[in-house]
Design a protein around this motif. Structure first.
Motif, PDB file in Angstrom:
ATOM      1  N   LEU A 396       0.629  -0.997  -0.051  1.00 36.17           N
ATOM      2  CA  LEU A 396      -0.015   0.118  -0.175  1.00 36.17           C
ATOM      3  C   LEU A 396       0.765   1.216   0.053  1.00 36.17           C
ATOM      4  CD1 LEU A 396      -3.018  -1.039   2.485  1.00 36.17           C
ATOM      5  CD2 LEU A 396      -2.788  -0.665  -0.144  1.00 36.17           C
ATOM      6  N   GLY A 397       2.044   1.179   0.437  1.00 33.60           N
ATOM      7  CA  GLY A 397       2.886   2.228   0.789  1.00 33.60           C
ATOM      8  C   GLY A 397       3.621   2.597  -0.579  1.00 33.60           C
ATOM      9  N   ILE A 398       3.810   1.718  -1.392  1.00 30.21           N
ATOM     10  CA  ILE A 398       4.758   1.874  -2.608  1.00 30.21           C
ATOM     11  C   ILE A 398       3.877   1.843  -3.876  1.00 30.21           C
ATOM     12  CG2 ILE A 398       5.010  -0.684  -3.268  1.00 30.21           C
ATOM     13  CD1 ILE A 398       7.974  -0.285  -3.991  1.00 30.21           C
ATOM     14  N   ILE A 399       2.721   1.587  -3.816  1.00 27.61           N
ATOM     15  CA  ILE A 399       2.235   1.404  -5.178  1.00 27.61           C
ATOM     16  C   ILE A 399       1.768   2.828  -5.810  1.00 27.61           C
ATOM     17  CG2 ILE A 399      -0.341   1.237  -5.990  1.00 27.61           C
ATOM     18  CD1 ILE A 399      -0.379  -1.559  -4.581  1.00 27.61           C
ATOM     19  N   PRO A 400       1.444   4.187  -4.943  1.00 29.14           N
ATOM     20  CA  PRO A 400       1.349   5.312  -5.387  1.00 29.14           C
ATOM     21  C   PRO A 400       2.696   5.878  -6.171  1.00 29.14           C
ATOM     22  CG  PRO A 400       0.299   5.253  -3.286  1.00 29.14           C
ATOM     23  CD  PRO A 400       1.129   3.971  -3.589  1.00 29.14           C
ATOM     24  N   THR A 401       3.733   5.597  -5.526  1.00 30.20           N
ATOM     25  CA  THR A 401       5.230   5.741  -6.020  1.00 30.20           C
ATOM     26  C   THR A 401       5.284   5.141  -7.443  1.00 30.20           C
ATOM     27  OG1 THR A 401       5.906   6.558  -4.124  1.00 30.20           O
ATOM     28  CG2 THR A 401       7.581   5.980  -5.566  1.00 30.20           C
ATOM     29  N   LEU A 402       5.132   3.879  -7.333  1.00 29.44           N
ATOM     30  CA  LEU A 402       5.356   3.074  -8.777  1.00 29.44           C
ATOM     31  C   LEU A 402       4.473   3.603  -9.770  1.00 29.44           C
ATOM     32  CD1 LEU A 402       6.101  -0.494  -7.303  1.00 29.44           C
ATOM     33  CD2 LEU A 402       7.679   1.422  -8.096  1.00 29.44           C
ATOM     34  N   TRP A 403       3.255   3.856  -9.275  1.00 29.79           N
ATOM     35  CA  TRP A 403       2.343   4.266 -10.292  1.00 29.79           C
ATOM     36  C   TRP A 403       2.969   5.637 -11.096  1.00 29.79           C
ATOM     37  CZ3 TRP A 403      -1.802   1.834 -12.796  1.00 29.79           C
ATOM     38  CH2 TRP A 403      -2.694   3.016 -13.496  1.00 29.79           C
ATOM     39  N   ARG A 404       3.252   6.521 -10.334  1.00 30.54           N
ATOM     40  CA  ARG A 404       3.725   7.785 -10.520  1.00 30.54           C
ATOM     41  C   ARG A 404       4.948   7.765 -11.598  1.00 30.54           C
ATOM     42  NH1 ARG A 404       1.633  12.666  -9.032  1.00 30.54           N
ATOM     43  NH2 ARG A 404       2.800  14.593  -9.718  1.00 30.54           N
ATOM     44  N   LEU A 405       5.892   6.980 -11.151  1.00 28.18           N
ATOM     45  CA  LEU A 405       7.077   6.855 -11.868  1.00 28.18           C
ATOM     46  C   LEU A 405       6.847   6.175 -13.283  1.00 28.18           C
ATOM     47  CD1 LEU A 405       9.599   5.760  -9.072  1.00 28.18           C
ATOM     48  CD2 LEU A 405       9.577   7.899 -10.463  1.00 28.18           C
ATOM     49  N   LEU A 406       5.942   5.306 -13.289  1.00 27.97           N
ATOM     50  CA  LEU A 406       5.736   4.490 -14.493  1.00 27.97           C
ATOM     51  C   LEU A 406       4.725   5.164 -15.468  1.00 27.97           C
ATOM     52  CD1 LEU A 406       5.972   0.826 -13.186  1.00 27.97           C
ATOM     53  CD2 LEU A 406       7.715   2.332 -14.291  1.00 27.97           C
ATOM     54  N   ARG A 407       3.688   5.892 -14.910  1.00 30.45           N
ATOM     55  CA  ARG A 407       2.586   6.433 -15.569  1.00 30.45           C
ATOM     56  C   ARG A 407       2.526   7.923 -16.048  1.00 30.45           C
ATOM     57  NH1 ARG A 407       0.847   2.328 -18.407  1.00 30.45           N
ATOM     58  NH2 ARG A 407       0.142   0.406 -17.124  1.00 30.45           N
ATOM     59  N   HIS A 408       3.455   8.733 -15.440  1.00 26.98           N
ATOM     60  CA  HIS A 408       3.433  10.045 -15.446  1.00 26.98           C
ATOM     61  C   HIS A 408       4.870  10.573 -16.158  1.00 26.98           C
ATOM     62  CE1 HIS A 408       0.513   9.754 -12.541  1.00 26.98           C
ATOM     63  NE2 HIS A 408       0.070  11.110 -12.882  1.00 26.98           N
ATOM     64  N   PRO A 409       4.984  11.646 -16.839  1.00 27.45           N
ATOM     65  CA  PRO A 409       6.076  12.124 -17.321  1.00 27.45           C
ATOM     66  C   PRO A 409       7.152  12.380 -16.421  1.00 27.45           C
ATOM     67  CG  PRO A 409       4.340  13.564 -18.129  1.00 27.45           C
ATOM     68  CD  PRO A 409       3.671  12.655 -16.901  1.00 27.45           C
ATOM     69  N   MET A 410       8.497  12.018 -16.888  1.00 26.91           N
ATOM     70  CA  MET A 410       9.747  12.352 -15.971  1.00 26.91           C
ATOM     71  C   MET A 410       9.840  13.516 -15.061  1.00 26.91           C
ATOM     72  SD  MET A 410      12.214  10.494 -15.132  1.00 26.91           S
ATOM     73  CE  MET A 410      11.950   9.227 -16.174  1.00 26.91           C
ATOM     74  N   ALA A 411       9.408  14.769 -15.829  1.00 27.67           N
ATOM     75  CA  ALA A 411       9.490  15.946 -15.339  1.00 27.67           C
ATOM     76  C   ALA A 411       8.633  16.034 -14.062  1.00 27.67           C
ATOM     77  CB  ALA A 411       9.118  16.994 -16.200  1.00 27.67           C
ATOM     78  N   THR A 412       7.367  15.342 -14.089  1.00 32.04           N
ATOM     79  CA  THR A 412       6.534  15.418 -13.047  1.00 32.04           C
ATOM     80  C   THR A 412       6.855  14.327 -11.980  1.00 32.04           C
ATOM     81  OG1 THR A 412       4.739  15.465 -14.469  1.00 32.04           O
ATOM     82  CG2 THR A 412       4.017  14.700 -12.339  1.00 32.04           C
ATOM     83  N   ALA A 413       7.444  13.408 -12.079  1.00 31.36           N
ATOM     84  CA  ALA A 413       8.298  12.670 -11.373  1.00 31.36           C
ATOM     85  C   ALA A 413       9.547  13.128 -10.437  1.00 31.36           C
ATOM     86  CB  ALA A 413       8.831  11.316 -11.830  1.00 31.36           C
ATOM     87  N   LEU A 414      10.176  14.009 -11.260  1.00 30.59           N
ATOM     88  CA  LEU A 414      11.130  14.699 -10.556  1.00 30.59           C
ATOM     89  C   LEU A 414      10.950  16.242  -9.785  1.00 30.59           C
ATOM     90  CD1 LEU A 414      13.681  14.490 -13.534  1.00 30.59           C
ATOM     91  CD2 LEU A 414      13.995  13.364 -11.424  1.00 30.59           C
TER      92      LEU A 414
END
Length: 419
Positions: A396-414
């Protein structure tokens, strides 16, 4: 070495939150483990009580034969064999009423031999060897137990064998209903006997258990041998084993309906008493289950939120690794490894705490269930539950982060403000 830096590098102030998350998980897992160990100990106590009380067994017996109270103790009298209960139960009628229940048929007899200076009483039980073995316990010290196709052979306990003066391979006579003697050959000697629903001990006879109010010794023969001795096929008593304890009420109703015209037949069941005895005990176990579940849910969500903050702060770290050419699966593995390290540390800490600080016994609150203090039990279910709580919090703790890294643009993740 490089993987250690990838997994744990750059934690900074969020490392403290990871430690707190691990401690919260450990405390929650230890509390849940304590509740589960009490629950498992309680379930084990219930199982043992059910094995002892056997609530699925229904006893059916005829009225007691009063002639047993008048057996002579002196004089030159011929031997006689009497039924312990009056033979009022027809086997076919009983089996029809029992339906899919298992019938344990018996002919309980009493052998009385009187001479000028002594008397000897011995109980004789005609049984179905296979069915009787499901409800009673026979521990043989020598020889073998009865077989369904046996003839004039007997198995008897050590006390009865001493009283009769016989041993393995020897014979002794039993007076039949027609006045003739039937010689029984001893094929087995019983060291310990636990006869389920044995008759009351109303006359003096050999006994394996002294000071017992019930018969604890006897001679055991097959049903067709006892029928040859008694001269009748009617049963004196029997047990009916229901498929499940919950089938007992309907089984009892059927038996009472079948024997409603015979006032000398009595039907006894333990299911109602057993249900009343353990009802509040089961409710207490349910309360402990509810408390453990609520604790696991709340503490797991709190730990998952802490781990979410840790992973959210490390998004720049993971995004940088992806930008440097590390594949997304490897980045996901690095993030998962951090969570697994937290989960492993918390689970081991909780397991050690639960094992070393568990009480030797626990008095579970109950009003009627006289089951005594229970022993908390640490088993595979408890260990699996602890591991499941920790893993669920990590996922439950890691799913939001993995979803953002894999589904959002790199600039958003950074982005520093990405949450």
């Amino acid at each position: 070495m490089i993987w250690n830096k990838i997994i744990f590098g750059g934690l900074g102030r969020r490392g403290f939150e990871a430690v707190v998350a691990a401690l919260v998980l450990a405390a929650a897992s230890a509390l849940v483990a304590g509740s589960l160990m009490v629950i498992e100990g309680g379930r084990y106590a219930l199982t043992q009580a059910e094995r002892t009380d056997r609530p699925e067994i229904v006893q059916i017996r005829s009225r007691f034969n009063r002639a047993l109270f008048e057996t002579p103790r002196s004089g030159n009298l011929p031997p006689l064999t009497l039924p312990v209960y009056e033979p009022l139960i027809e086997s076919d009628q009983l089996r029809s009423a029992a339906g899919d229940g298992t019938v344990v048929a018996r002919q309980s007899l009493f052998r009385n031999v009187v001479s000028s200076d002594r008397f000897l009483n011995v109980y004789i039980f005609g049984i179905d060897p296979i069915a009787e073995g499901q409800v009673s316990r026979f521990s043989l010290t020598r020889g073998r137990f009865l077989r369904p196709d046996d003839g004039a052979v007997a198995v008897l306990d050590e006390a009865s064998a001493r009283a009769l003066g016989v041993d393995l391979g020897k014979t002794f006579p039993v007076r039949k209903a027609d006045g003739e003697d039937l010689d029984l050959t001893v094929v087995g000697i019983i060291e310990k006997l636990e006869l389920r629903d044995a008759p009351p001990r109303t006359v003096e006879a050999p006994a394996l258990t002294q000071n017992s109010n019930f018969v604890s010794s006897g001679v055991f023969v097959t049903l067709h041998t006892s029928e040859a001795i008694f001269g009748r096929t009617a049963l004196t008593d029997a047990l009916v084993v229901a498929r499940t304890p919950t089938d007992v009420p309907s089984l009892v109703d059927g038996l009472r309906e079948a024997f409603r015209l015979e006032p000398g037949v009595f039907i006894t069941e333990r299911y109602s008493q057993f249900s009343r005895k353990v009802h509040d005990f089961v409710l207490t176990l349910s309360l402990f289950t509810l408390i453990g579940t609520a604790t696991a849910l709340l503490a797991g969500l709190f730990a998952a939120n802490l781990l979410h903050d840790v992973y959210a702060d490390r998004r720049r770290h993971y995004a940088t690794l992806i930008a440097l050419g590390v594949s997304p699966p490897q980045v996901a593995l690095a993030g998962l490894s951090l969570g697994l390290a937290v989960a492993f540390a918390s689970t081991i800490t909780a397991a050690l705490t639960a094992v070393f600080f568990r009480p030797t016994e626990f008095a579970l609150p109950s009003l009627m269930a006289n089951l005594g203090a229970i022993e908390p039990r640490f088993d595979l279910l408890v260990a699996a539950s602890m591991a499941a709580i920790a893993l669920a919090a990590v996922v439950l703790g890691i799913i939001p982060t993995l979803w953002r890294l894999l589904r959002h643009p790199m600039a958003t993740a950074l982005s520093e403000n990405s949450r």
